[in-house]
Structure formats: C-alpha cells, structure tokens
Scaffold this motif. Structure first.
Motif, mmCIF file in Angstrom:
data_model
loop_
_atom_site.group_PDB
_atom_site.id
_atom_site.type_symbol
_atom_site.label_atom_id
_atom_site.label_comp_id
_atom_site.label_asym_id
_atom_site.label_seq_id
_atom_site.Cartn_x
_atom_site.Cartn_y
_atom_site.Cartn_z
ATOM 1 N N TYR B 30 0.871 -1.178 0.000
ATOM 2 C CA TYR B 30 0.000 0.000 0.000
ATOM 3 C C TYR B 30 0.910 1.231 0.000
ATOM 4 C CZ TYR B 30 -3.434 -3.518 1.318
ATOM 5 O OH TYR B 30 -4.230 -4.628 1.326
ATOM 6 N N HIS B 194 -16.485 8.104 5.472
ATOM 7 C CA HIS B 194 -16.165 6.777 4.922
ATOM 8 C C HIS B 194 -15.348 5.896 5.864
ATOM 9 C CE1 HIS B 194 -15.987 10.135 2.072
ATOM 10 N NE2 HIS B 194 -16.730 9.390 1.275
ATOM 11 N N THR B 195 -14.365 6.522 6.527
ATOM 12 C CA THR B 195 -13.496 5.790 7.428
ATOM 13 C C THR B 195 -12.856 4.532 6.841
ATOM 14 O OG1 THR B 195 -15.510 5.956 8.739
ATOM 15 C CG2 THR B 195 -13.486 5.711 9.933
ATOM 16 N N ILE B 197 -9.922 2.002 6.520
ATOM 17 C CA ILE B 197 -8.936 1.737 7.576
ATOM 18 C C ILE B 197 -7.554 2.277 7.170
ATOM 19 C CG2 ILE B 197 -7.936 -0.028 9.089
ATOM 20 C CD1 ILE B 197 -10.912 0.410 9.538
ATOM 21 N N GLU B 198 -7.319 2.364 5.881
ATOM 22 C CA GLU B 198 -6.052 2.984 5.447
ATOM 23 C C GLU B 198 -6.214 4.492 5.347
ATOM 24 O OE1 GLU B 198 -3.060 2.986 1.568
ATOM 25 O OE2 GLU B 198 -5.208 3.028 1.287
ATOM 26 N N PRO B 199 -5.403 5.268 6.076
ATOM 27 C CA PRO B 199 -5.445 6.717 5.894
ATOM 28 C C PRO B 199 -4.856 7.084 4.526
ATOM 29 C CG PRO B 199 -4.259 6.091 7.918
ATOM 30 C CD PRO B 199 -4.429 4.853 7.090
ATOM 31 N N VAL B 275 -5.153 -0.137 -2.560
ATOM 32 C CA VAL B 275 -5.790 0.884 -1.729
ATOM 33 C C VAL B 275 -6.533 0.197 -0.594
ATOM 34 C CG1 VAL B 275 -7.500 2.738 -1.699
ATOM 35 C CG2 VAL B 275 -6.000 2.461 -3.672
ATOM 36 N N GLY B 276 -6.293 0.708 0.623
ATOM 37 C CA GLY B 276 -6.873 0.068 1.811
ATOM 38 C C GLY B 276 -8.244 0.584 2.160
ATOM 39 N N GLY B 277 -9.143 0.509 1.203
ATOM 40 C CA GLY B 277 -10.514 0.964 1.413
ATOM 41 C C GLY B 277 -10.665 2.408 0.965
ATOM 42 N N PHE B 279 -14.453 3.813 -0.465
ATOM 43 C CA PHE B 279 -15.898 4.040 -0.288
ATOM 44 C C PHE B 279 -16.344 5.431 -0.748
ATOM 45 C CE2 PHE B 279 -14.120 1.576 3.328
ATOM 46 C CZ PHE B 279 -14.504 0.326 2.883
ATOM 47 N N ILE B 514 -9.823 -1.120 -5.327
ATOM 48 C CA ILE B 514 -9.896 -0.551 -3.980
ATOM 49 C C ILE B 514 -10.431 -1.584 -2.990
ATOM 50 C CG2 ILE B 514 -10.089 1.833 -4.738
ATOM 51 C CD1 ILE B 514 -13.124 1.633 -4.303
ATOM 52 N N GLY B 515 -10.317 -2.856 -3.399
ATOM 53 C CA GLY B 515 -10.786 -3.914 -2.519
ATOM 54 C C GLY B 515 -11.992 -4.633 -3.076
ATOM 55 N N GLY B 696 -20.892 -6.001 2.963
ATOM 56 C CA GLY B 696 -20.201 -4.776 3.344
ATOM 57 C C GLY B 696 -21.118 -3.564 3.250
#
Ligand code: FES
Ligand code: FES
Lengths: 161, 813
Positions: B30, B194-195, B197-199, B275-277, B279, B514-515, B696
């Motif tokens: 990442y 969205h939050t 987990i990856e900033p 990409v760690g999320g 949304f 993006i997952g 999800g």
C-alpha cells in the motif's frame, strides 16, 4: 527515521534482529520503518483499529501503542511470519478462498488475532470468533466472510491434526 | 442470447482473487509501505479557525530549521481545482482564506516526521477571524454583511448556495390533490464519513530532465510572462513527475496535478498501489497529493505525506447531512400518485462533487416504483465545515431513507402489507421512469420475494411480541453513469491484452482496485474467453504510464465498463487463436473451443492441444499478439431536459432488505438481529465477491442507521468547527460485536448490456438498510424514527414521547 537512540533486540518471525530506533518509537514503527516488515498496518496509531495487531509472546498486541522498550527481547510474530516456506497458514489460505480480505488493510491484524484464537481453541464458536476479533475493525466486509474463513481454517487445522 | 450458467468455466463461480494471497500474507504493498531512497516526510499545517482571512504567513523560521528541505504555501500553487470542472473552488493550500478547521495553509518536507512536525510549529500564520456559518440555516440566511463561505458569482446572490435544482415531472399538485391518502414527513439524515482503515497517503517524485543538446529548455513561467514564477522552484516543464497515491481516481488526479502544477500531462505519472478501502472517500484530489508533488519539485527529493487518522476525518468528503421534507400521495389501493420533495444539503466548505450530489438527491428516486408525478427542490449550501462529497450510494441514500419510511407510513394508512405495497408499485422492466431514465433488466420483484421468504416475513410482521419487529425497504442504483465527469467523447474504460508463446495472458488495466475485486474481474474474463487457467493471467494495473485510461472506482461503474472492455479485447485475441488452430486442423474457426488450458475441436473434443501450443500457432500466423478493448456508455439515453443526463446509467441494480430488530424500551438501545439482503446484480461474475459487496454495504448502512455521526462543535461547546471526536474510538464504526447477522440473497436478472449480463453490486445494497431498520423499529414499538442516527438517546426520547402520548405499543395490523 529520526536518529536512533537505542538498540533493541526482537525475536521476529523466528529471527533474532537487532534494531536501532529512536526511544519514542513504537513496536509498529520499529517493524515497519526499522525492519521493513510492512505487513503490519497503521490505521489509527492510537490503539483504536487493530490493523497493527501482532503476536507478542503469543498474545495479540496492538503494536502501535507498544513502546519499543516493552518489546525488547520478546517473541514477535507478524503476518509475514504466520505461513511457512511450504505455504500459507490455513487462515491465510481460507481468507483468500472466502473473500475475507477485500481491501486487505485490516487483514494482517485480523489474521494475528485469529491465529491466537486458533492456537488456544481448535473449534471456536461463532461467538468466540466475534469476541476474539472485536478489537479489529474491518470497514469492508461486514465480518461475515471473515467468520466463515476462520471457521474453515479451524476445521482444516483439526483435520490436519 | 444469454448464456446459461453451465456454459461458463470461470464466470459465475466462486474464485480466488488474484491478489488475495498477497493480501493475506502481508506482501501486498500500500502507499505507506513504499519507501524511496532519500525520501523526505511532509506535514501540512492546518487552520485552527472555521473561517478566517490569512493576513500573513511567515515560514522563515521553519525553513531555517535543520533537516527542513522545503516549505510551500498557497502562493506556490495559486490555481483552483475541483473534481467537477464547473466548480473549481479549492486551492491545494489556502491562498488568502481558510474555510474550515483543518483547511491546509502550508506544508513542509523534512528528513523525518518529527522534524516536519517541529517545523510546523515554527510557521507563523496571522489570521483575521471571520464569522462562520456552522449550519445550513445560518448559511441560507446570510445577507452578505459578512463574507460568504465563497464569494457570490453574481452580485445580489447568496454565495453560500452551491447549487439549486428544481425539477418537476408530471402534474404533481393536481395528482396530490386527488390522492386519497397523503403522508407528509420531515426527515433528517446526519452526516457520516467513509473511514477506510487505510489513511490517505501519497508520495511525490520529481525527475528533472538533463539539459538539451540545443541548449534550449522549455520556457519557464517567467519566460512566458505570466508573472507567477517568482518562487516556483525548478522549471516546471522540464522534468517528470510521479505521484503514488491511495486514490480511487488516478486519472482525475493525473489531470488535476498537470493542470494545477502546470506540468505537461505527458510528463505526469500517477501510480496507484493497492488501496486500503475508499468508499468514495478517495475519489478526488486532496491537498497531500499536490503538496508531495510540489515539495518534490522544490526539494528534488521524493516526499511522502501520510494523513493522521484525525486528518482523515477532516479531509472527509463523506455523506452530506440532508434536511428533507416529503409529501407522498397514493390512491386507496396504495398506488403512488404524486411525490413532492424539498431538500437542503449541508455541503461543508467546498463544492467537491456537490453539483452531482444535488441532482442525485432527487434524480435517483424514480425506481423501483412507478410514480406518475414527481417534484424535487434541492439546495446545497456551503458551511464552514469539512466538505461533504460522495460516500457509497452517493446522494441517494438519504432520500431513499425518507422515501421508504414514507412508503411504510402510506402502507399502514391504506392497510396494505408493506411488501405488497412495494409490489403493486413495481415499475417493471424495459421501461422509463417518470424522469425519463431508461430501465432495462429489473429483478426487484424477485428481490422482494427472496427477503420475504428468507426472513419469514409473513409470520413476523405485526406478529412478533412488543419490542421486536421487522421492516422492509427497497431501492435502485446506477451501474456507472452514461456521462463522465468532464465532457469528452473518449472511452470510459479500456484494457490492453497480450498473449504470447509462454501461454500467459497479460492484461493492462487502468481500473482502480480498492478492494472490490476489479483486477480479478478482468482476469476471470481473460481466463473465460481464452481458456487458460487463472494462474496464467497477470494483471498489470494502477499506473497511468502503461495502462489505458479508466475513469476510476466510483458510481459503481467498474465491473460494468471494465468487464465489457475486457470481453472485447479477449474476444479479439480468441478469434485469432481460433483461426490459427482451425487452419492447422483444417476445420472451421467457430468449431475451436478454448477451455481448461486446452484448445479443442467441438465435434470431436479428443482432438485437442494445449492453449500454449495454440498461442504459438497464433503468434506464428499473426505476429506479436495484442488487442485493445474499450467501453463507452450509450450517449443517446437520457432525459430530454436540462440535468436529464444526470442519473442516466446503462443499467440499474435493485435491492430489497428486511431487517429484524429488538428495541429495549428502557434504554432506547436497538439491537438489529439480522438483515436479509436481496440484490439484483445481473449476473454475479463471482458470487463470493458479490456477497462481499452486499454484506459490506448492509453493514455500512446499519452503521449509519445506528451509530455514525460526523458532527462538529458549534459555538456553545469549545471551539466552533472542531470535529466532535476525530478518532476511530469516538466516531463509532461497528466492531464484530456490534454487527448483525447478514444474509445475502443474490438475484440475477441478466442485463442485456452488462458484461455477461452483470450489473453493479458495490453501492446499491447499502440503501435499504437504514429505512428497513427504521420501519422495523416502528413494527417493534410503534415509534417512528425520522432522524438519524437511531442512537439510544434519540430512540429513548421518542419512546418517552410515545409513552406520554399513549402510543407506545405494537402498531395495529
Ligand atoms: S494502528 Fe494500532 S490500533 Fe490502529
Ligand atoms: S478488508 Fe478492508 S478493512 Fe477489512
């Protein structure tokens, strides 16, 4: 990395590693920036998300709030250390098969928490799995596929004795 | 003719994701996992005021600090940008005014993060505070006596209004008048974020050119005489800029970097690691991407910036708070006659996608139910808070909540079961909505049947004991938009595919993983069409230097568009392989099958060779083998009115949910026991991935219903404009203990235009969660929750009110 002020010894994934780090570093920083073990993730840096979970002497531990001195001399297993040269840990394989890792950012931490669970319980109930993972936030999956993967890995590990 | 399931080898079956083991082994990279030699670390100084003029900035002390290599301010990048080309209202760093607590004003690059943080403390910014607009009410009341959030475009206008849309279809007033039953309601949807987990994280690298032989460089800004080049670092045109970023829109980032930094787009490269999320939270450029690029250009060293979790909350671009008023009329049989909506969107400090959000707040409501008349009036206003933007189910989750609760209220009034109420209003397939959107495949009735059956609805609705209840809701969503964000006539998505004598297939895909699994989707297509095992397909991705343009992961467009592009490319290659093999065997090309790693002759499958041998024959016959595939949306399908293109999609997905809840009347705590999710995604290309999207989505809707609030302090509590709790502890997202049981029921209405008949699954399944839970709470205790979130204090207050009014009971059948 800021200038190192101390040298600590970590038993990481079976290797004895000495690493020089600034005194204020956390275990997560030492792993990621000192040792290049980037598998453990930083989602919040304050103990809220669980993405940085590693095993310290077998116990799931939030490495982002573990001062590096506390880890000195301890046995650390990160996501990179779960599998073997022969293949992935059953959990890692089942996560893939069940689509339990979407973006995958929570996955390293979740795998460590799950590995600790399976080390003490070979046939955990859904409720036990939920509890064991309650410190690991996943924003993608709704957790369902993660439970299924953990259950499948447990079954596989029972079958393989 | 649509293929049946048994005709496929890969499609429609559970498969691994191609990067799945990378992710579960910790090898996946990442953005923050990338380190470049000599890399510096950057930090951004942010405004402590919600609204203020910048009087002066003094960076000299920061620049003098040992270890600091560069400082930039708004003056270094004085060009506005914005994801929507008509509303560029942001600077990479504030130029002369800050508009929310957290607005960036300066950035530094230093040898390490500690030094960068120390340097921020040394930057002196003098502000002149301005009155702030904390909410839409005050923003709309503004009269210009104090500066608006943004200056009005025209004299006499309220600069706080980003966009106003008023649309009317059919005889709304007349049909409302003649409606036998009319329900009126006021609703509030709280903002959520969205939050992932990856900033957010980005790295910039600047590689200057060597001097040219002819001694002529490209002109600098000063040589061009535009007067802005005073301190703009090296010649902007004479090098190559690379930015790695956790973005879901590499293409738009590429465009904006080039434009804002004045670098030729041909010299810009954007690389998207995994990409760690996202949304929707990473779907436009952010300050850090411009800052790493500019700092890299200025310092000549690579620069990385990683947002803190707190910064992620301030970067936001999440769900707009909506204040909504609905009037809905139907006849005595429950048939909808007229719908009238008035909506105010709290937009925060910048436009972001707001123009589209304002349209979406109304445009996407017109299915799955037929409505003869519909009007919406939506106003998006600027406020001095972090900007809102697109979050999963962009702009349509909020009205869907209100509307589906309205449906529940109407059903009760006319004495219909709410599932039947939705059935009789079904809009049908191959039809047009009242606002002229073209609906093709539509499996909504099957979705209703599925959740009704699986949940045991008939035995539960109004029949569970007091405190326990079930609720239903439906929805629709787009599979991408027919019109891209910036007008152009080029393809929306494309791939390049190569095969060679090794037997391997290489796919170059510009789509954003993006997952959700889009890299895997192209691999499944390649394996399906070319008959190779999945392990022989490599997907090269996320790099604007070698992948064709794809517009990004938003509006649920990827599988639909990328899938079609991949099918087209793979079929071109397949034809070449078939032809070469047919020639070898002296048979017809159409009789050559490719499957399971073999090429076979259909009339006698004993006659076969490996796909590798087949690829060799093709390479010998045609030379080096490659093919392109692309997809563009139908451009003639939209409403014939201004704004009628917004909401137009090549296909729509449909969803129904049933939620079952238990409400504790003493504490107001709502325990969601289970959510049944039925979703019509067209053909499920990989059911495991589709279920993952459904679960999800339902999880995220549940979270918004019960827990999440992106709120900011007002003047009464501490400093105005501060986030109420910018951490993953205070901003509560569900843990495994909070999340209800989720059951996915896939409905496949094979879509004529989708890849193998597929439609979207990533956003649609979120919508009904919230109203289904609201309706279930009503079934449980007779209390209507018209404001989000349904937190214990909020529910408890409604319960107390109902107790006082004597209405706290199971609603009548
Ligand atoms: S990074 Fe350690 S808990 Fe979030
Ligand atoms: S898979 Fe994305 S956060 Fe868990």
């Amino acid at each position: 990395m800021p200038p190192a002020t101390e040298i600590v010894t970590l038993m990481v994934n079976g290797d004895r590693r000495e690493v020089g780090v600034p005194g204020h570093y956390t275990l997560l920083e030492a792993l990621r920036y000192g040792l290049g073990l980037t598998g453990s993730k930083q989602g919040c840096d304050k103990g809220d998300c669980g993405a940085c979970t590693v095993l310290m002497d077998g116990e799931p531990t939030l490495s982002c709030i573990t001062p590096i001195r506390e880890a000195d001399g301890r046995r650390i297993v990160t996501v990179e250390g779960l599998g073997t040269a022969r293949g992935p840990h059953p959990l890692q394989d089942e996560f893939d098969l069940h689509g339990a890792a979407q973006c995958g950012f929570c996955t390293p931490g979740i795998l460590c928490s799950a590995a600790a669970l399976l080390a003490r319980s070979t046939n955990p109930s859904r409720e036990e799995i939920r509890e064991a993972l309650s410190g690991n936030l996943c924003r993608c999956t709704g957790y369902t596929k993660i439970y299924e993967a953990v259950e499948a890995a447990a079954a596989r590990m029972r079958d393989n004795g | 003719m649509a293929k049946s399931q048994s005709d496929f080898h890969f499609i429609g079956k559970p498969q691994r994701k191609i990067e799945g083991l990378e992710k579960s082994s910790g090898r996946a990279l990442y953005a923050d996992d990338i380190r470049l030699p000599g890399m510096l670390h950057g930090k951004i100084l942010r405004s402590p005021y919600p609204h203020a003029r910048i009087v002066s900035i003094d960076t000299s002390a920061a620049e003098a600090l040992e270890g600091v290599h560069g400082v930039v301010t708004g003056r270094d990048m004085p060009t506005t940008y914005g994801i929507i080309p008509w509303t560029p209202d942001e600077y990479p760093l504030a130029l002369d005014r800050v508009r929310y607590v957290g607005d960036g004003v300066a950035a530094v690059a230093a040898v390490d993060e500690d030094t960068a943080i120390r340097a921020l403390d040394l930057i002196r910014v003098e502000y002149e505070e301005l009155p702030a607009f904390p909410d839409p009410v005050s923003a709309l009341r503004a009269d210009g006596s104090t500066p608006y959030v943004h200056d009005a475009e025209k004299e006499g206008r309220n600069g706080n209004v980003t966009k106003h849309v008023h649309m009317e279809f059919g005889d709304v007033d007349g049909l409302m008048e003649t409606s036998e039953v009319v329900v009126e309601g006021e609703y509030f949807f709280e903002g959520t974020t969205h939050t992932p987990i990856e900033p957010h994280c980005a790295i910039g690298l600047w590689q200057p050119d060597g001097s040219r032989r002819d001694g002529l460089g490209e002109p600098t800004r000063d040589e061009r005489g535009d007067g802005t080049g005073a301190d703009s670092g090296p010649r902007t045109g004479s090098g190559k800029l690379t930015v790695w970023s956790a973005t879901q829109v590499p293409h738009y980032l590429h465009r904006e970097l080039a434009r804002v930094l004045d670098v030729d787009p041909a010299r810009v490269r954007v690389i998207q690691p995994l990409v760690g999320g996202a949304f929707g939270g990473k779907s436009e450029p952010f300050d850090l991407e411009f800052c790493v690029a500019k700092l890299a250009m200025k310092t000549g060293r690579p620069v990385k910036i990683l947002y803190t979790r707190e910064e992620v909350f301030y970067a936001h671009r999440g769900r707009h708070p909506f204040h909504m008023r609905y009037r809905t009329g139907c006849d005595t049989g429950g048939r909808l006659k007229s719908v009238d909506a008035e909506i105010v969107l709290d937009g925060g400090a910048y436009a972001s996608f707001g123009l589209v959000t304002t349209y979406y707040s109304g445009q996407l409501l017109c299915a799955p139910y037929a409505m003869p008349a519909y009007r919406f009036d939506s106003t998006r206003v600027y406020t001095n808070k972090p900007a809102c933007g697109p979050k999963r189910g962009h702009g349509s989750v909020q009205p869907r909540f209100a509307f589906e609760v309205q449906m529940d209220k109407l059903a009760e009034r006319v004495g219909l079961d709410p599932v039947d109420m939705r059935r009789i209003n079904f809009i049908g397939e191959n039809t047009r909505t009242v606002n002229e959107l073209r609906i093709t495949s539509n499996g909504f009735l099957e979705c209703l049947d599925a959740v009704e059956r699986a949940s045991g609805w008939r035995d539960k609705f109004r029949k569970l004991p007091f405190g326990r209840g079930v609720g239903v809701a439906g929805s629709t969503y787009i599979s991408g938009t027919n019109y891209p964000i910036y007008p152009n006539r080029m393809p929306q998505s494309a791939v390049q595919m190569q095969i060679d004598r090794s037997g391997r297939v290489a796919v170059f895909s510009g789509a954003s993983e993006i997952g959700q699994g889009c890299d895997s989707v192209v691999a499944y297509v390649a394996a399906e069409e070319l008959g190779v095992p999945l392990e022989h397909v490599r997907v090269y991705r996320g790099d604007t230097d070698f992948t064709p343009v794809d517009l990004g992961a938003y509006s649920s467009r990827v599988t639909f568009m990328l899938g079609n592009a991949a099918i087209q490319a793979a079929r071109k290659l397949r034809q070449m392989v078939q032809q070469a093999v047919a020639e070898e065997w002296d048979v017809k090309p159409g009789e050559v099958l490719l499957a399971g790693g073999r090429a076979m002759w259909a009339p006698d499958t004993e006659r076969q060779m490996s796909t590798r041998e087949a690829f060799n024959l093709a390479e010998a016959k045609f030379g080096t083998l490659g093919a392109r595939g692309w997809y563009d949306t139908p451009k003639d399908v939209h409403g014939d009115y201004r704004g009628g293109t917004i909401g137009a999609s090549p296909a729509y997905s449909f969803t129904a949910h049933v939620a079952e809840v238990e409400v504790d009347v003493e504490t107001g705590f709502v325990d969601v026991k289970k959510i049944w999710v039925a979703h019509d995604c067209g053909r499920a290309l990989n059911p495991v991935l589709v279920e993952g999207q459904m679960e999800g989505s339902a999880y995220m809707g549940f979270a918004e219903a019960l827990m999440e609030e992106q709120v900011f302090k007002d003047t009464d509590h501490g400093r105005a404009g501060l986030h109420d709790g910018p951490s993953l502890l205070d901003y509560r997202i569900p843990t495994s203990m909070d999340t209800p049981e989720l059951e996915s029921l896939i409905i496949e209405s094979i879509d004529p235009e989708g890849p193998y008949g597929a439609k979207e699954a990533g956003e649609g399944p979120l919508h009904p969660s919230i109203p289904a839970i609201a309706n279930a709470i009503y079934d449980a205790v007779g209390v209507r929750m018209d404001r989000l979130p349904f937190s214990p204090p909020a529910v408890w207050r409604e319960i107390q009110a109902a107790r006082g009014a004597g209405t706290l009971r199971k609603p009548p059948c």
